[in-house]
Write an enzyme that holds these catalytic residues in place. Structure first.
Site, PDB file in Angstrom:
ATOM      1  N   ARG A 268       0.855  -1.179   0.000  1.00 31.63           N
ATOM      2  CA  ARG A 268       0.000   0.000   0.000  1.00 31.63           C
ATOM      3  C   ARG A 268       0.894   1.233   0.000  1.00 31.63           C
ATOM      4  NH1 ARG A 268      -1.283   2.468   4.531  1.00 31.63           N
ATOM      5  NH2 ARG A 268      -1.473   0.650   5.880  1.00 31.63           N
ATOM      6  N   HIS A 272      -3.699   4.032   4.731  1.00 32.38           N
ATOM      7  CA  HIS A 272      -4.806   3.080   4.809  1.00 32.38           C
ATOM      8  C   HIS A 272      -6.105   3.757   4.385  1.00 32.38           C
ATOM      9  CE1 HIS A 272      -7.388  -0.124   6.244  1.00 32.38           C
ATOM     10  NE2 HIS A 272      -8.063   0.763   6.950  1.00 32.38           N
ATOM     11  N   TYR A 281       4.313   4.582  11.254  1.00 30.63           N
ATOM     12  CA  TYR A 281       4.580   3.151  11.447  1.00 30.63           C
ATOM     13  C   TYR A 281       5.373   2.499  10.307  1.00 30.63           C
ATOM     14  CZ  TYR A 281       0.306   2.890   8.551  1.00 30.63           C
ATOM     15  OH  TYR A 281      -0.634   3.056   7.562  1.00 30.63           O
TER      16      TYR A 281
END
Length: 376
Positions: A268, A272, A281
Site C-alpha cells: 500500500r 490506509h 509506522y
C-alpha cells in the site's frame, strides 16, 4: 524488508520483473498466452486511469468534499490483472478498496464516491455489473461470497462444461481480514462444500497500522493448507502474473474444482485511508524500496521495450485522466444532500410494517419542530 515469514518474496509467481523484463513460468505461462500487446496496453491504460481517479478522490477528501477516501495506490496490478481474468458469469464481492476491479466491471468510477460522501450505501446495480456493493465491515463479505458461490453450484451454474453457463465468485480482502473469524469460517464452508470461490488476498502488508508480521508468522497463502484449499502466492505488482494466476484459479473453480486462495504480495503506497498517517509506522526506506517496484512503471517499461507504448498513447491517456478528474470534481460537487427520510427507502425489497411505522414517527417528529417555530 524482512526476507522470511510473511515478508518472504522468494516463492512468488513472477512473470514480469520489476525492471519490465518478461520471464517464463512453467506452471502459468499458458494462462497468459492471450495477452497480446493490445491487451497489455489496455491493462496499462486501466491502471493509469484508476490511479488518476484515486489521486483525484484523495484531493477531494482533502478539500472537504468527501468524508473519507480509501486509496488503492500501488495495488493496481493486483486489481486490474485479476479483473481482466473475470468473465461475464463470474460475480465479485469486493471489500472497499477495489476501485480497479470496479473499473474492469464497468462501474463508472465517480459513482463510487457517493459512498464516501455519505449519500448512499452503494451506487451501482450489483447484478448489472456482477460486482457487489462495497463492504466496510472487515471480512464480513467473505461469508456472503461463499454462500453465493454455493448457490451457483446448486443452481447448476458450475462444472457443466458450457462456458456460456459456468461461473465462479471472487472475494477480495486485505491481509488484515485474514485475522477475522468471518474469513476463516468462510474458508471452512468453501472447502467443505467445494464452493467455486477464489479468495483473493491483497496483502499490502498493513492492517491499518499493524504490519502483517503481527498477524502471521508464515506467508498468508500457507493458511490455505489448513482448510484444504490450494493456494498460490503471486507478485501483486506484476499485472501479467496476477492475470495468469487468477485465470487459472477461476477456470478451476468454474469447472467444479472448488475454492482457491491467492495471496497477491503487494504494497500500500498510500495511507490506509485519508484519516491515517503512515509515517508513524513505516520508514522512508521501505517506501523507496516499493516505489522501485511500482506496478504501472513495470508494465510501462515492458511495453516500451517492445515499442508498443508511444508518446501518442501516453498523451491520450493523460488527457483522459485529466478529463475524468474534471468530471469527477463536477459530479461530486453537484450532488445534493438527500432528505433525511430517504434512509427508510430500500431497506427491504417489499413493504415492511415496522419500517413504515418508523418513517411515520420520524415525519411526525420533524413536523413538530416546524409547529414549534424551530428551524433546522
Amino acid at each position: 524488508m524482512e526476507a522470511h515469514g510473511p515478508h518472504a518474496d522468494d516463492d512468488l509467481v513472477t512473470m514480469l520483473t520489476r525492471t519490465g523484463e518478461r520471464v517464463p513460468h512453467p506452471d502459468f505461462d499458458r494462462y497468459a498466452e492471450d495477452l497480446d500487446a493490445a491487451t497489455l496496453r489496455r491493462m496499462w491504460h486501466d491502471m493509469t486511469v484508476v490511479r488518476g481517479f484515486d489521486n483525484e478522490a484523495t484531493s477531494l477528501q482533502r478539500q472537504g468534499e468527501l468524508g473519507l477516501w480509501v486509496q488503492s495506490l500501488g495495488q493496481e496490478a493486483a486489481q486490474i490483472g485479476s479483473g481482466h481474468a473475470l468473465n461475464g458469469n463470474d460475480f465479485v464481492f469486493p471489500s472497499y478498496r477495489e476501485h480497479g476491479v470496479a473499473l474492469t466491471r464497468g462501474v463508472d468510477l465517480p459513482e463510487i464516491l457517493r459512498i464516501f460522501r455519505g449519500l448512499q450505501h452503494g451506487a451501482w446495480d450489483p447484478e448489472a455489473h456482477r460486482f457487489h456493493l462495497y463492504t466496510l465491515v472487515i471480512g464480513a463479505h467473505s461469508l456472503h461470497a461463499t454462500g453465493y458461490a454455493m448457490a451457483m453450484d446448486r443452481d447448476g451454474l458450475v462444472g457443466t462444461g458450457d462456458p456460456a453457463r459456468d461461473g465462479a465468485v471472487v472475494c477480495y480482502f486485505g491481509d488484515g481480514a485474514t485475522s477475522q473469524g468471518d474469513v476463516n469460517e468462510a474458508m471452512v464452508f468453501a472447502a467443505v462444500h467445494d464452493a467455486p470461490v477464489v479468495f483473493f488476498v491483497q496483502n499490502n502488508q498493513f492492517a491499518i497500522s499493524e504490519p502483517v508480521t503481527r498477524q502471521s508468522r508464515v506467508p498468508l497463502a500457507q493458511r490455505g493448507a489448513g482448510f484444504g484449499i490450494p493456494a498460490v502466492r503471486v507478485d501483486g505488482n506484476d499485472v501479467v502474473a496476477c492475470y495468469a494466476v487468477t485465470r487459472w484459479a477461476l477456470e478451476r473453480a468454474r469447472s467444479g474444482g472448488g475454492p482457491v486462495l491467492i495471496e497477491a504480495f503487494t504494497y500500500r503506497m498510500g495511507a490506509h485511508t485519508t484519516s491515517d498517517d503512515p509515517t508513524r509506522y513505516r520508514t522512508r526506506a521501505d517506501e523507496s524500496y516499493w516505489a522501485e517496484r511500482d506496478p504501472i512503471a513495470r508494465l510501462d517499461a515492458y511495453l516500451s521495450s517492445l515499442g508498443e507504448l508511444g508518446d501518442d498513447a501516453r498523451e491520450a491517456v493523460a488527457a483522459e485522466v485529466k478529463e475524468l478528474g474534471r468530471r469527477t470534481r463536477e459530479t461530486v460537487r453537484s450532488w445534493e444532500v438527500p432528505a433525511v427520510a430517504s434512509m427508510f427507502e430500500h431497506v427491504y425489497a417489499e413493504p415492511h410494517a415496522t419500517v413504515d411505522a418508523e418513517r411515520a414517527w420520524f415525519e411526525r417528529y420533524e413536523r413538530s419542530f416546524a409547529e414549534q417555530g424551530v428551524h433546522a
